[in-house]
Design an enzyme around this catalytic site. Structure first.
Site, PDB file in Angstrom:
ATOM      1  N   ASP A1179       0.787  -1.145   0.175  1.00 40.29           N
ATOM      2  CA  ASP A1179       0.143  -0.035  -0.050  1.00 40.29           C
ATOM      3  C   ASP A1179       0.742   1.323  -0.011  1.00 40.29           C
ATOM      4  O   ASP A1179       1.289   1.688   1.093  1.00 40.29           O
ATOM      5  CB  ASP A1179      -0.792  -0.027   1.243  1.00 40.29           C
ATOM      6  CG  ASP A1179      -1.819   1.019   1.181  1.00 40.29           C
ATOM      7  OD1 ASP A1179      -1.834   2.108   0.395  1.00 40.29           O
ATOM      8  OD2 ASP A1179      -2.858   1.110   1.998  1.00 40.29           O
ATOM      9  N   ASP A1228       6.145  -4.811  19.608  1.00 40.34           N
ATOM     10  CA  ASP A1228       4.988  -5.615  19.013  1.00 40.34           C
ATOM     11  C   ASP A1228       4.656  -6.809  19.700  1.00 40.34           C
ATOM     12  O   ASP A1228       5.871  -7.678  20.405  1.00 40.34           O
ATOM     13  CB  ASP A1228       5.401  -5.909  17.525  1.00 40.34           C
ATOM     14  CG  ASP A1228       4.032  -6.250  16.879  1.00 40.34           C
ATOM     15  OD1 ASP A1228       4.240  -5.552  15.700  1.00 40.34           O
ATOM     16  OD2 ASP A1228       3.390  -7.184  16.872  1.00 40.34           O
ATOM     17  N   GLU A1272       1.237   2.912  13.197  1.00 41.19           N
ATOM     18  CA  GLU A1272       0.282   2.797  12.148  1.00 41.19           C
ATOM     19  C   GLU A1272      -0.856   2.017  12.963  1.00 41.19           C
ATOM     20  O   GLU A1272      -0.883   0.667  12.803  1.00 41.19           O
ATOM     21  CB  GLU A1272       0.651   1.967  10.921  1.00 41.19           C
ATOM     22  CG  GLU A1272      -0.027   2.210   9.855  1.00 41.19           C
ATOM     23  CD  GLU A1272      -1.069   1.168   9.747  1.00 41.19           C
ATOM     24  OE1 GLU A1272      -2.160   1.373  10.399  1.00 41.19           O
ATOM     25  OE2 GLU A1272      -0.929   0.228   8.857  1.00 41.19           O
ATOM     26  N   GLU A1281     -10.243  -2.718  15.432  1.00 43.06           N
ATOM     27  CA  GLU A1281      -9.216  -3.402  15.938  1.00 43.06           C
ATOM     28  C   GLU A1281      -8.790  -2.764  17.227  1.00 43.06           C
ATOM     29  O   GLU A1281      -8.049  -3.007  18.085  1.00 43.06           O
ATOM     30  CB  GLU A1281      -8.040  -3.664  15.086  1.00 43.06           C
ATOM     31  CG  GLU A1281      -8.411  -4.345  13.912  1.00 43.06           C
ATOM     32  CD  GLU A1281      -7.209  -4.682  13.107  1.00 43.06           C
ATOM     33  OE1 GLU A1281      -7.071  -5.519  12.369  1.00 43.06           O
ATOM     34  OE2 GLU A1281      -6.049  -3.676  12.959  1.00 43.06           O
ATOM     35  N   HIS A1447      -5.298   0.019   1.356  1.00 46.23           N
ATOM     36  CA  HIS A1447      -5.759  -1.611   1.999  1.00 46.23           C
ATOM     37  C   HIS A1447      -6.758  -1.438   2.895  1.00 46.23           C
ATOM     38  O   HIS A1447      -7.449  -2.233   3.218  1.00 46.23           O
ATOM     39  CB  HIS A1447      -4.414  -2.208   2.341  1.00 46.23           C
ATOM     40  CG  HIS A1447      -4.217  -1.695   3.882  1.00 46.23           C
ATOM     41  ND1 HIS A1447      -3.483  -0.747   3.994  1.00 46.23           N
ATOM     42  CD2 HIS A1447      -4.446  -2.323   5.189  1.00 46.23           C
ATOM     43  CE1 HIS A1447      -3.191  -0.454   5.269  1.00 46.23           C
ATOM     44  NE2 HIS A1447      -3.993  -1.609   5.939  1.00 46.23           N
TER      45      HIS A1447
END
Length: 1510
Positions: A1179, A1228, A1272, A1281, A1447
């Protein structure tokens, strides 16, 4: 000795030899053997490429991987592969398909391309060189596949770029060639090469090679590579411009022309040709920045001016000694630099250049100008090139100079006027006759044929001055020839040019001269009525023009066609008032030419190759020595094709129909038929007016007679009216008298009525007030009675609760007593609060009673006439006082009851303390029992040992563990009473209670346990299941023993005891085990008998003892199990009884928590795979936005600490590290972090980037605060989400007060959509599928939010911004909201609005990257508007339908068409709709969204619908 040899050995064929060598290569274990096989194959590769490829290709590639460390083997293998790509042309197996086959073998396996790229890491010369040559050969055969393989290979492009630094020219030049072949079409590769400092390396190589002047072919190759990187790539052009490389272009140009001016020694021809190619390539690169209509052209033009590229290019074009093609290309580049830019056009005229006529001046001895080189203004220099040079070889230079002047005049009215004014001044003063366009055309030289293009260029320049510019046309028409004062004939400019054209026709001059005149006249006279009249002022001009079109001696179709077209223009724009009337013009045309010939001439011109193929024909000199075939100007060709059909049909228009043209705001020309018809109408109106005057006179006479008759009648009537008036006056007086009497009567009646109404109103108010007081008193009484009843009921309930607690206090510990104490104090506080409320109510009642008494007193004074009713009210008020007094007494009684309850609670606390002590004593007794039991077990073991039986180690260990645990558990046992499962009866043990339940209520508890095979926890569930059923339904709800199933006990809530301290659960281990009841009972007797036995006395006694031994072991094991289970049960029971505080601190399981955990686990697991990251990285809108912001604001990131939340593959972290961040922390919770670590290590950024795995809320960062947070976090419809709350949490905890959020702002938009195709393809489709109705397939189609890309033309209303947030200040509460929105529907211009509906609503979001916390962004601004309105480095993007697809796509909310009234018609009239939109989080999906939208036209009821995004 040779007699045994009968014949020579058979000769081996080529194919057999190749097969043997291939087999040896694949099977040999020694490196020397494999190398020998490869050398053999190499000898056959040129002549037999197909055989070698089919047999040994994969083995050769495998040898590269296996023997890659041996440079000699690698060299031989690569040479063999290169020979296979380039076999001998006369080879019997040579074929183009071999190269395709070889390329497929490499590109279909990514590891093969990666293997070749790996050899670029080595320092060996041949490994690098041959790897690059192999990649070039593969790329030539399979371009797209090779590009993709190199693009996805680890560090593919960076490794190729690094080879440019190789000091060995052969390797470096081969890398330049490969990159040049890689970059023409792939935008991604172009960006990566530029990102890896490709521009800097290319300019470094050019500098090392000696620049444009001394550089060899490699400089040209570098410039070609540079052109590939910049062609149609606005991103790379922007990077090139912002990194300051435009100035380097200017320096290269300056060195090119300055080096030539220095008068160096002559160089070889090949070197001069290479130098010219280098300069030509650099000019081509410059022109790539100046594509007309491109996004950054205006910025590039400004940069070229500021960095002196324009000035240096001009100097190059006018430098003597430079080849003509290079000069021409330089002038073309200058034209592109100024075209369409008014500021540059104005500054362009002020530049000075060396005079192009310096050689001529030097020949005349005039070389003593400034420093020996005369300089002129660029406009004069260009005119010198165009009009003063008479050389066929210089045509391209003259053409380029003309193009440069046309760019100077392009779309700039002031420049045109100034240029024409200077030309007219020069013409009238007879100065610069050689280079004046007007003088050239009006005073041609006698030998015009010697240089036909001089007049052609002059005509083209004048054409561009006059084209579609009425002001310059008017100025040019003022130019005349001849002095009227001296008696000379005054001839206008148009007539002079026409005369020269006709003279050229008669003299049979070159067609180019005539073409130039005709192009000029056509563009001048088109839509210029004054110019046409000027042309027709000389009658012979029309005849001469028709003769040129019909009887041209040359028969040139171009001149004939243009002449015919000029005839059509003259007729089209002539009028009835022209010198030659329009009708006469048509008669002359039809008589001398005719319609068919007119149409034929125009058709031949249009189909002529020079006109038809003008756009594709090169407008240059070509390779011949004759004049080029350049006849038409580009602007004229566009003019011809735009107006061809109009002029073709002009001859068919009647003379009475004239064309109206507006020039400078003045309309010229009119339809003569319309004028004649208007005149006829005026005459008819005048005749009608005269007839009206005659009729008016007749009517006036009749009116006079009528007026006389009227006066006579009036006099008669006046007398009659006077008499009637007197009679009426008398009647009026009588009527007035009667009216006064009636008015007096009415006034009296009104007074009486008002008085009665006041009395009635007072009466009604009194009754209402009494009624209100009564209702207040009744309500107070009811409230008091209800509160007292509630208080008594609560007190009784508390007493019952206290009684129950007293019954259970024996089973609790000290903590229970303290808890009862706290509860009692809370209850006492509640009672006091209740009493306080009652006291307040009593005060309010007393106050109300006082108000009522005052009101009653007031009523007594006002309503004496209602004494009876007032007495009744006083009686009722007395009753109220009595009831209030009773309520007060009851309140005192309640206070006494509360005090008694407090004393009772205190007594209960003291009793509980005594019971706790008794319980402790019972526990001590229980410990004594346990110690006796252990002594008994020890005796059993000693007896077993005395009988010679062995005791297992497990039993010993178990005994040791039990003895260790006993120290902790000795004080935890107690004897409890067992409550019945079906009623409130209490039993001393569990078995007696179960026997009672089975005999009295048919509830076989043990039977149910044995039938279902329940373990300990299952038995606990069974107990609580039965107690819950009895608690909810009484004795009638007792379950049947045969109907209880395992399904009834699945719910884990039955693990929680229904009764506090349920003794039955504590006694479960005392119950007989399934199938062991008989064994247990039978073993008890022998055990008792064996207490006194000390040893065997006879064989029979031995047998008996052995039997007893077995029974004792069984009983021992049973006791050990019971003891262990009972100890565990007691421990759990005591923990539950005394450990409430500790248990309260432990997290409790909840279904919602489980759901949250499952949602989060699924969320993080979904990001562990490559697919989703590949989609996001591809993207480009998303990734480029982050990259551009970070790289364009490196000053923000340099030396800062950056936190990347949800780093994924680590791309954002690597951007930040490249931008100069001192430390980047990448966090993460997904398994993708392992690959991110590898990515970071592969790119050599591990010293800057630190990876942390886990949730941001749970991990510990290596720093206290960060300067920037990059994330992001956006999901579908922005908030899907639910990642933003984590970012907000991290911001509040880690971001410095002046820190920056990237991105910084976001907004959401909604708009109505109308998409009939979508409805037909996805909704109504299911109602008729091959003749079958599949309506059930539509389930959920109106309740789910569809994530898809919607075309912009389906949006049928103005988008509405409904949510805007600055991420520096956003709170979690802002993420759940409800707000208003409105949109004006776009009316259906096609008129079928009755069939066009609002099918749903589209939701999308915009993202903004602010460079500071204080940057202000208007809430209603879109991403495109904000980015364009500000500085060049502003970054923002949209996911909406008006931008490129991302996307995220958009969220489509389809309106439920099955519900009436939901669908709104778009209509052909403007209409507005409005409503609310709500974002909510569903309880069963914490990372999902529920979107509710209401809508409706203004003033109408709004419809509402909810969509899920789970």
């Amino acid at each position: 000795m040779f007699s045994t040899i009968t014949a020579a050995p058979a000769k081996q064929s080529v194919s057999e030899t190749i097969s043997v060598l291939s087999g040896r290569l694949s099977t040999a274990t020694l490196l020397e053997d494999r190398r020998a096989a490869i050398l053999g194959l190499r000898s056959f590769a040129k002549e037999y490429p197909a055989s070698v490829s089919s047999g040994a290709l994969r083995s050769l590639i495998g040898s590269l991987s296996r023997d890659g460390e041996d440079v000699d083997t690698v060299k031989v293998v690569m040479e063999t592969l290169l020979m296979l790509f380039n076999p001998n042309k006369d080879s019997p197996e040579a074929s183009e398909e071999i190269a395709l086959w070889l390329a497929d073998e490499f590109t279909q396996r990514q590891e093969n391309i990666t293997l070749l790229l790996d050899f670029l890491e080595t320092s060996d010369f041949y490994s690098r060189l041959y790897s690059l040559q192999l990649l070039s050969a593969i790329l030539a055969a399979r371009t797209e596949r090779t590009e993709e393989c190199i693009l996805v290979a680890p560090m593919g492009i960076p490794r190729l770029i690094a080879v440019l630094d190789d000091q060995r020219e052969a390797v470096r030049n081969e890398a330049i060639t490969l990159l040049t072949e890689l970059t023409p079409a792939s935008v991604d590769i172009q960006k990566l090469v530029a990102f890896e400092r490709g521009f800097e390396r290319v300019f470094g190589i050019i500098a090392e090679e000696g620049g444009l002047l001394d550089g060899a072919r490699v400089v040209e190759d570098c410039l070609i590579l540079l052109a590939n990187l910049l062609r149609l790539n606005s991103s790379n052009q922007s990077m090139f411009r912002e990194m300051g490389f435009i100035a380097q272009l200017g320096r290269l140009l300056k060195n090119a022309y300055q080096g030539d001016e220095e008068g160096q020694e002559p160089i070889a021809q090949w070197a001069e040709e290479q130098r010219n190619r280098n300069i030509y390539a650099l000019l081509a690169v410059i022109r790539l920045f100046l594509v007309s209509g491109a996004v950054g052209t205006a910025q590039n033009q400004a940069a070229f001016l500021g960095d002196r590229v324009l000035e240096n290019t001009l100097q190059l074009a006018f430098t003597h000694g430079i080849e003509l093609p290079v000069k021409a290309e330089a002038l073309a580049a200058c034209a592109d630099m100024i075209r369409g830019n008014a500021k540059l056009q104005e500054k362009f005229a002020g530049l000075q250049v060396p005079s192009p006529l310096m050689d001529a001046l030097a020949a005349n001895g005039q070389r003593n100008g400034l420093n020996g080189v005369p300089r002129v203004f660029v406009i004069d220099g260009l005119l010198d090139l165009i009009l003063a040079l008479n050389s066929v070889e210089a045509f391209d230079l003259r053409m380029a100079a003309c193009t440069c002047l046309k760019a100077y005049l392009f779309n700039h009215a002031e420049v045109r006027l100034h240029f024409l004014h200077r030309a007219i001044q020069g013409h009238t003063t007879q100065g610069d006759e050689l280079t004046n366009v007007l003088t050239t055309l009006l005073h041609p030289l006698p030998d015009a044929a010697a240089d036909p293009y001089r007049y052609w260029f002059a005509a083209v320049l004048l054409l561009h001055l006059l084209y579609e510019n009425p002001a310059t046309k008017a100025m040019a028409m003022g130019v005349t020839e001849g002095d009227e004062a001296s008696g000379e004939e005054v001839v206008t400019c148009i007539q002079t040019i026409t005369a020269h054209f006709l003279s050229s026709v008669k003299a049979n001059d070159d067609a180019r001269i005539m073409t130039g005149y005709l192009m000029l006249l056509l563009c001048w006279l088109f839509e210029d009525l004054d110019g046409v009249n000027d042309f027709l002022g000389e009658f012979a001009n029309l005849h001469g023009l028709i003769q040129a079109a019909v009887e041209n001696p040359n028969g040139d179709p171009v001149v004939q066609g243009l002449s015919a077209m000029l005839v059509g223009v003259i007729y089209e724009f002539s009028t009835k008032d022209s010198p030659v009337p329009r009708g006469t013009v048509r008669e002359i045309i039809m008589s001398r030419m005719g319609r068919d010939r007119y149409v034929d001439k125009l058709s031949r011109l249009r189909s002529h190759p020079l006109m038809r193929d003008h756009e594709v024909m090169p407008q240059n000199l070509g390779s011949g020595e004759k004049l080029p075939d350049v006849f038409f100007d580009d602007t004229f060709v566009e003019f011809f094709k735009d107006n061809y059909n109009r002029i073709l049909r002009a001859i068919d228009r009647e003379p009475g129909f004239e064309i109206s043209v507006i020039t400078n705001g003045v309309q010229k020309g009119i339809s003569r038929e319309l004028v004649d018809s208007l005149r006829a109408q005026v005459e008819e109106k005048e005749r009608a007016l005269q007839e009206s005057h005659v009729e008016k006179a007749s009517l006036t006479q009749r009116l006079g007679q009528e007026q006389a008759d009227h006066r006579r009648t009036k006099d008669t009537l006046s007398a009659d009216i006077q008499r009637a008036a007197q009679t009426a006056e008398a009647l009026r007086a009588q009527l007035a008298t009667r009216e006064r009497a009636l008015q007096d009567a009415d006034a009296q009646r009104a007074n009486l009525t008002q008085q009665l109404a006041r009395e009635q109103a007072d009466h009604q108010r009194s009754r209402a007030e009494i009624t209100r007081l009564k209702s207040i008193n009744d309500a107070l009484q009811r409230n008091h009675e209800e509160e007292i009843r509630g208080l008594l009921a609560a007190q009784r309930a508390k007493e019952e609760e206290l009684q129950r607690q007293m019954d259970a206090v024996r089973k609790t510990a000290e903590h229970d007593a303290e808890r009862v104490k706290r509860r009692s104090e809370a209850e006492r506080a509640d009672l006091k609060a209740t009493i306080s409320r009652l006291e307040v109510d009593l005060m309010k009642a007393n106050k109300a009673r006082g108000n009522a008494e005052g009101r009653i007193t007031e009523l007594e004074t006002k309503l004496k006439s209602l004494e009876a009713k007032l007495d009744a009210s006083e009686a009722k008020a007395a009753d109220v006082e009595k009831k209030l007094a009773d309520a007060g007494k009851r309140l005192k009684g309640a206070e006494q009851v509360a005090e008694d309850a407090h004393l009772q609670a205190k007594t209960q606390i003291e009793e509980k303390e005594e019971e706790r002590k008794a319980t402790q004593n019972e526990l001590d007794d229980l410990l004594i029992v346990f110690s006796d039991l252990e002594e008994k077990v020890a005796k059993y073991k000693e007896r077993l040992k005395s009988l010679g039986e062995a005791i297992s180690d497990d039993e010993e260990e178990e005994e040791g563990e039990d003895s260790a645990d006993e120290e902790d558990d000795d004080e935890e046992l107690e004897t409890l009473a067992v409550i019945s499962l079906v009623d409130d009866r209490v039993f001393p043990d569990a078995m007696s209670m179960l026997t009672y339940c089975k005999s009295e209520h048919s509830l076989d508890f043990l039977g149910i346990r044995d039938r279902l095979g329940l373990d300990f926890h299952g038995t606990v569930k069974l107990i609580n299941f039965i107690r819950q059923r009895v608690h909810e339904g009484g004795a009638s709800a007792i379950p049947s023993s045969s109907k209880v199933t395992l399904g009834d006990l699945q719910d884990d809530r039955y693990l929680k005891p229904v009764l506090d301290d349920d003794a039955l659960i504590l006694c479960l281990d005392d119950l007989p085990e399934p199938g062991c009841t008989s064994a247990s009972s039978s073993s008890s007797a022998p055990a008792e008998k064996g207490k006194g036995v000390e040893g065997p006395s006879s064989p029979s006694d031995v047998d008996s003892l052995q039997k007893k031994n077995v029974e004792l072991q069984a009983e021992l094991e049973q006791l050990a199990k019971q003891f262990s289970s009972y100890r565990l049960a007691v421990q759990q029971t005591l923990d539950q009884r005394w450990g409430d505080d500790e248990q309260a601190k432990e997290p409790k399981f909840d279904a919602s928590d489980k759901t949250d955990k499952n949602d989060s686990e699924y969320y993080f697991e979904s990001y562990a795979h490559n697919d989703i990251h590949e989609t996001m990285l591809k993207d480009t809108i998303r990734t480029d936005a982050y990259r551009d912001f970070i790289y364009q604001n490196k000053h923000l990131f340099e030396g800062k600490v950056v936190l990347d939340i949800g780093c994924g593959t680590g791309i954002l972290s690597m951007f930040c590290a490249k931008a100069g961040a001192a430390q980047v922390i990448a966090v993460d919770n997904s398994a993708i972090l392992d690959k991110a670590r590898e990515n970071i290590f592969t790119n050599g950024l591990e010293s800057v980037i630190t990876t942390v795995k886990g949730k941001i809320e749970e991990v510990a960062l290596p720093v206290d605060k960060v300067d920037i947070i990059v994330s992001e976090w956006m999901g579908y419809c922005l908030l899907y989400e639910a990642m933003l709350p984590s970012v907000i949490w991290a911001r509040d905890k880690y971001l410095k007060p002046d820190g920056l959020m990237v991105p910084s702002h976001s907004s959401m938009w909604i708009a109505p959509v109308s998409d009939g195709e979508l409805i037909g393809d996805h909704i109504t489709f299911w109602r008729d599928v091959y003749g079958f109705d599949m309506k059930p397939m539509q389930q959920g189609i109106y309740t789910d939010c569809r994530v898809q890309t919607q075309p912009a033309n389906t949006v049928c209303g103005k988008p509405s911004m409904f949510w805007f947030q600055d991420l520096h200040n956003t709170r979690n509460e802002d993420l759940v909201f409800k707000t208003r929105w409105s949109s004006k529907l776009v009316k259906d211009e096609e008129g079928n609005g009755e069939d066009k509906n609002v099918d749903g609503f589209l939701v999308w979001f915009d993202i903004f990257f602010g460079a500071s916390r204080g940057e202000s962004i208007e809430e209603t601004a879109t991403a495109q508007e904000w980015a364009k309105a500000g500085a060049a480095n502003r970054v923002a993007f949209t996911t909406g339908p008006y931008g490129q697809e991302t996307h995220w796509k958009q969220g489509l909310l389809l309106v439920d068409r099955t519900k009436s009234g939901n669908v709104i018609k778009v209509g052909t009239e403007e209409k507005s709709i409005e409503g609310e939109i709500e974002y909510a989080i569903p309880a069963d999906h914490k990372r999902g969204l529920n979107i509710e939208v209401s809508w409706g036209a203004k003033g109408e009821e709004e419809k509402k619908q909810t969509w899920k995004l789970h």
